[in-house]
Enzyme design. Sequence first.
Site, PDB file in Angstrom:
ATOM      1  N   GLN A 100     -22.807  14.971 -20.079  1.00 52.21           N
ATOM      2  CA  GLN A 100     -22.817  15.063 -21.541  1.00 52.21           C
ATOM      3  C   GLN A 100     -23.514  16.324 -22.033  1.00 52.21           C
ATOM      4  O   GLN A 100     -23.133  16.889 -23.060  1.00 52.21           O
ATOM      5  CB  GLN A 100     -23.517  13.808 -22.106  1.00 52.21           C
ATOM      6  CG  GLN A 100     -23.258  13.547 -23.559  1.00 52.21           C
ATOM      7  CD  GLN A 100     -21.919  12.872 -23.828  1.00 52.21           C
ATOM      8  OE1 GLN A 100     -21.538  11.956 -23.103  1.00 52.21           O
ATOM      9  NE2 GLN A 100     -21.204  13.318 -24.840  1.00 52.21           N
ATOM     10  N   LYS A 103     -20.908  18.974 -21.727  1.00 54.17           N
ATOM     11  CA  LYS A 103     -19.796  18.661 -22.638  1.00 54.17           C
ATOM     12  C   LYS A 103     -20.163  19.006 -24.078  1.00 54.17           C
ATOM     13  O   LYS A 103     -19.399  19.652 -24.794  1.00 54.17           O
ATOM     14  CB  LYS A 103     -19.492  17.158 -22.530  1.00 54.17           C
ATOM     15  CG  LYS A 103     -18.372  16.683 -23.411  1.00 54.17           C
ATOM     16  CD  LYS A 103     -18.213  15.177 -23.346  1.00 54.17           C
ATOM     17  CE  LYS A 103     -18.029  14.685 -21.931  1.00 54.17           C
ATOM     18  NZ  LYS A 103     -17.682  13.264 -21.866  1.00 54.17           N
ATOM     19  N   LYS A 115     -27.182   9.531 -22.720  1.00 54.79           N
ATOM     20  CA  LYS A 115     -26.207   8.461 -22.443  1.00 54.79           C
ATOM     21  C   LYS A 115     -26.977   7.165 -22.264  1.00 54.79           C
ATOM     22  O   LYS A 115     -28.158   7.189 -21.929  1.00 54.79           O
ATOM     23  CB  LYS A 115     -25.436   8.793 -21.154  1.00 54.79           C
ATOM     24  CG  LYS A 115     -24.148   8.036 -20.990  1.00 54.79           C
ATOM     25  CD  LYS A 115     -23.013   8.650 -21.776  1.00 54.79           C
ATOM     26  CE  LYS A 115     -21.801   7.742 -21.779  1.00 54.79           C
ATOM     27  NZ  LYS A 115     -20.646   8.368 -22.442  1.00 54.79           N
ATOM     28  N   GLY A 154     -20.270   5.014 -29.193  1.00 53.17           N
ATOM     29  CA  GLY A 154     -19.632   4.057 -28.295  1.00 53.17           C
ATOM     30  C   GLY A 154     -19.208   4.707 -26.987  1.00 53.17           C
ATOM     31  O   GLY A 154     -19.242   5.920 -26.832  1.00 53.17           O
ATOM     32  N   ASP A 155     -18.832   3.893 -26.045  1.00 51.52           N
ATOM     33  CA  ASP A 155     -18.204   4.327 -24.786  1.00 51.52           C
ATOM     34  C   ASP A 155     -17.474   3.087 -24.278  1.00 51.52           C
ATOM     35  O   ASP A 155     -17.125   2.209 -25.091  1.00 51.52           O
ATOM     36  CB  ASP A 155     -19.255   4.859 -23.792  1.00 51.52           C
ATOM     37  CG  ASP A 155     -18.628   5.496 -22.554  1.00 51.52           C
ATOM     38  OD1 ASP A 155     -18.055   6.591 -22.682  1.00 51.52           O
ATOM     39  OD2 ASP A 155     -18.687   4.912 -21.462  1.00 51.52           O
ATOM     40  N   THR A 199     -11.140  11.184 -29.016  1.00 51.68           N
ATOM     41  CA  THR A 199     -11.192  11.530 -27.586  1.00 51.68           C
ATOM     42  C   THR A 199      -9.781  11.632 -27.015  1.00 51.68           C
ATOM     43  O   THR A 199      -9.434  12.605 -26.326  1.00 51.68           O
ATOM     44  CB  THR A 199     -12.020  10.494 -26.808  1.00 51.68           C
ATOM     45  OG1 THR A 199     -13.273  10.329 -27.468  1.00 51.68           O
ATOM     46  CG2 THR A 199     -12.250  10.942 -25.384  1.00 51.68           C
ATOM     47  N   SER A 364     -17.929  13.039 -33.375  1.00 48.36           N
ATOM     48  CA  SER A 364     -19.208  12.365 -33.658  1.00 48.36           C
ATOM     49  C   SER A 364     -20.157  13.334 -34.348  1.00 48.36           C
ATOM     50  O   SER A 364     -20.880  12.967 -35.282  1.00 48.36           O
ATOM     51  CB  SER A 364     -19.849  11.862 -32.356  1.00 48.36           C
ATOM     52  OG  SER A 364     -19.367  10.580 -32.037  1.00 48.36           O
TER      53      SER A 364
HETATM   54  P1  NDP Z   1     -12.524   1.223 -23.037  1.00 58.48           P
HETATM   55  O1  NDP Z   1     -13.503   0.202 -22.610  1.00 58.48           O
HETATM   56  O2  NDP Z   1     -11.978   1.175 -24.419  1.00 58.48           O
HETATM   57  O3  NDP Z   1     -11.282   1.237 -22.027  1.00 58.48           O
HETATM   58  C1  NDP Z   1     -11.432   1.404 -20.651  1.00 58.48           C
HETATM   59  C2  NDP Z   1     -10.100   1.048 -20.025  1.00 58.48           C
HETATM   60  O4  NDP Z   1     -10.159   1.341 -18.634  1.00 58.48           O
HETATM   61  C3  NDP Z   1      -9.758  -0.445 -20.136  1.00 58.48           C
HETATM   62  O5  NDP Z   1      -8.375  -0.569 -20.375  1.00 58.48           O
HETATM   63  C4  NDP Z   1     -10.127  -0.978 -18.758  1.00 58.48           C
HETATM   64  O6  NDP Z   1      -9.381  -2.119 -18.361  1.00 58.48           O
HETATM   65  C5  NDP Z   1      -9.719   0.188 -17.911  1.00 58.48           C
HETATM   66  N1  NDP Z   1     -10.350   0.181 -16.596  1.00 58.48           N
HETATM   67  C6  NDP Z   1     -11.632  -0.073 -16.277  1.00 58.48           C
HETATM   68  N2  NDP Z   1     -11.809   0.039 -14.948  1.00 58.48           N
HETATM   69  C7  NDP Z   1     -10.601   0.368 -14.439  1.00 58.48           C
HETATM   70  C8  NDP Z   1     -10.115   0.613 -13.133  1.00 58.48           C
HETATM   71  N3  NDP Z   1     -10.932   0.553 -12.088  1.00 58.48           N
HETATM   72  N4  NDP Z   1      -8.787   0.928 -12.976  1.00 58.48           N
HETATM   73  C9  NDP Z   1      -7.959   1.006 -14.039  1.00 58.48           C
HETATM   74  N5  NDP Z   1      -8.362   0.767 -15.302  1.00 58.48           N
HETATM   75  C10 NDP Z   1      -9.657   0.451 -15.489  1.00 58.48           C
HETATM   76  O7  NDP Z   1     -13.231   2.646 -22.752  1.00 58.48           O
HETATM   77  P2  NDP Z   1     -12.890   4.044 -23.387  1.00 58.48           P
HETATM   78  O8  NDP Z   1     -11.435   4.188 -23.529  1.00 58.48           O
HETATM   79  O9  NDP Z   1     -13.776   4.269 -24.538  1.00 58.48           O
HETATM   80  O10 NDP Z   1     -13.419   5.024 -22.227  1.00 58.48           O
HETATM   81  C11 NDP Z   1     -12.610   5.373 -21.108  1.00 58.48           C
HETATM   82  C12 NDP Z   1     -13.236   6.560 -20.394  1.00 58.48           C
HETATM   83  O11 NDP Z   1     -13.330   7.666 -21.299  1.00 58.48           O
HETATM   84  C13 NDP Z   1     -14.644   6.341 -19.866  1.00 58.48           C
HETATM   85  O12 NDP Z   1     -14.810   7.100 -18.677  1.00 58.48           O
HETATM   86  C14 NDP Z   1     -15.508   6.932 -20.957  1.00 58.48           C
HETATM   87  O13 NDP Z   1     -16.777   7.338 -20.482  1.00 58.48           O
HETATM   88  C15 NDP Z   1     -14.675   8.135 -21.335  1.00 58.48           C
HETATM   89  N6  NDP Z   1     -14.961   8.667 -22.670  1.00 58.48           N
HETATM   90  C16 NDP Z   1     -14.846   7.872 -23.780  1.00 58.48           C
HETATM   91  C17 NDP Z   1     -15.105   8.392 -25.032  1.00 58.48           C
HETATM   92  C18 NDP Z   1     -14.859   7.610 -26.269  1.00 58.48           C
HETATM   93  O14 NDP Z   1     -14.881   8.231 -27.350  1.00 58.48           O
HETATM   94  N7  NDP Z   1     -14.591   6.326 -26.202  1.00 58.48           N
HETATM   95  C19 NDP Z   1     -15.617   9.772 -25.184  1.00 58.48           C
HETATM   96  C20 NDP Z   1     -15.601  10.553 -23.962  1.00 58.48           C
HETATM   97  C21 NDP Z   1     -15.318   9.990 -22.761  1.00 58.48           C
HETATM   98  P3  NDP Z   1      -9.538  -3.553 -19.111  1.00 58.48           P
HETATM   99  O15 NDP Z   1      -8.768  -3.392 -20.377  1.00 58.48           O
HETATM  100  O16 NDP Z   1      -8.944  -4.498 -18.150  1.00 58.48           O
HETATM  101  O17 NDP Z   1     -11.014  -3.729 -19.336  1.00 58.48           O
END
Ligand code: NDP
Length: 433
Positions: A100, A103, A115, A154-155, A199, A364
């Site tokens: 972060q 980034k 974080k 959030g994350d 994102t 953000s």
């Molecule tokens: P969410 O919790 O909204 O979504 C995560 C998704 O990934 C879910 O669909 C989850 O499945 C799926 N998932 C988790 N583990 C696995 C796996 N092993 N294989 C396949 N799918 C998997 O999180 P975000 O979308 O917010 O975040 C996703 C990524 O992006 C993270 O690495 C986060 O750190 C990064 N990120 C997010 C930001 C944001 O603004 N939200 C900003 C910058 C980075 P299920 O639906 O079954 O739980």
Amino acid sequence: RDVLRRDPHQELFHADVRGALRSIAPVLVEHPEYTDVVGRLCEPERVIVFRVPWTDDHGRVRVNRGFRVQFNSALGPYKGGLRFAPTVDLDVVKFLGFEQVFKNALTGQDIGGGKGGADVDPKELSTGELMRFCQSFATELAQHVGATIDVPAGDMGVGPREIGWIYGQYQRLVGHHEPGAFTGKPAVLGGSALRPEATGFGAVYFTQRMLAEQGKDLDGARVVVSGSGNVALFAMEKVIAAGGTVVGCSDSRGSVSEPDGVDVDLLREIKGQRGSVADYAEKRSGATSGSDSAFLLECDVALPCATQNEIGTDEARALVDHGCWVVAEGANGPVRPEAREVLRAAGVGFGPGKAVNSGGVAVSALEMQQNAGRERWTAEDVDTRLQQIMSDAYDRVRDAGERYHGDPADLENGANAAGFLRVAEAMTSLGVV
Ligand code: NDP
């Protein structure tokens, strides 16, 4: 050496530090005055680990562990998301916090890096339990954050609803309105337009610049997007708007292949009801679900948007064999280091998460700006700024790749070098603190 000695079991964090140091070495040749910054940069300014006690629906007292790593505040208040997932531990949070710092520097905004999160699976909690959990988490967190100190967002597992609850408890404890203390809030509480989308949209804007460099674009491209959460769904939406077809996606329970294109609205609806991608596939005649990685499917563009370490050497080799043009990390650390080597050797374009997914934290920072000025900008306005920020970040990363690693396509080394330059200048200007 000190980093490895202090915390010998933090493998994710160590791997990330090693990668960053390799990228930074040529910068130190040009800027020997930044050499002493490196040791300080690898040590978080502050690590907070705390108990999160809460009562479940059966009256049982449960306990989880909460974290906030305040990594670096040279450029501004610590800024970074909160992750609720069973896999959260200090290694994960330090790895994400270190990422972060770079980034946030790449966004060009004045924000430091941090974080946090907790080792809880929000999917296993009822709505009432989750709210009580958030309130207990916020009770401790409140002592360490604030609009000019540390601004969480959030994350994974933490969206606007949870941020609203955490902010609600914070507001009760501090006794005043301070919307700038958290970002990613619901719009009614001062959340920025387009923050939920930022994102995923930003990742696609960055990918479009990568493709343009190869004389390609998303129009007609076959795209695999892993995950079906916040980042993935908005990335899919933008890919489709740009003329691409999302031929595969996944969640923690499996993956789906759909050559004619995933229906994002239906997928969003099913995931919103706690369904799985397999439930989605059952409703679509052209879709098949399975347990293999989505990245074994044929595609031109791969956007891993789920979680860390999704793409290992098997997936990377499949992407190479299928002639994939570009892999861009919407998630944090989804491509393992050894898989990156496979992609690099085959000449597949690689966009590192700290640059590709920086659109979320960039918006953000725009939310903080709006809250401070008591303003609300339109979605169009925020989108224009986001596109500019992603384009500037791309230029910064490409230029640093060329200057310090002799290759404008080396975005991974370029991102570390460009991020380091900005943080190192700020840290040096502050003296040894
Ligand atoms: P969410 O919790 O909204 O979504 C995560 C998704 O990934 C879910 O669909 C989850 O499945 C799926 N998932 C988790 N583990 C696995 C796996 N092993 N294989 C396949 N799918 C998997 O999180 P975000 O979308 O917010 O975040 C996703 C990524 O992006 C993270 O690495 C986060 O750190 C990064 N990120 C997010 C930001 C944001 O603004 N939200 C900003 C910058 C980075 P299920 O639906 O079954 O739980």
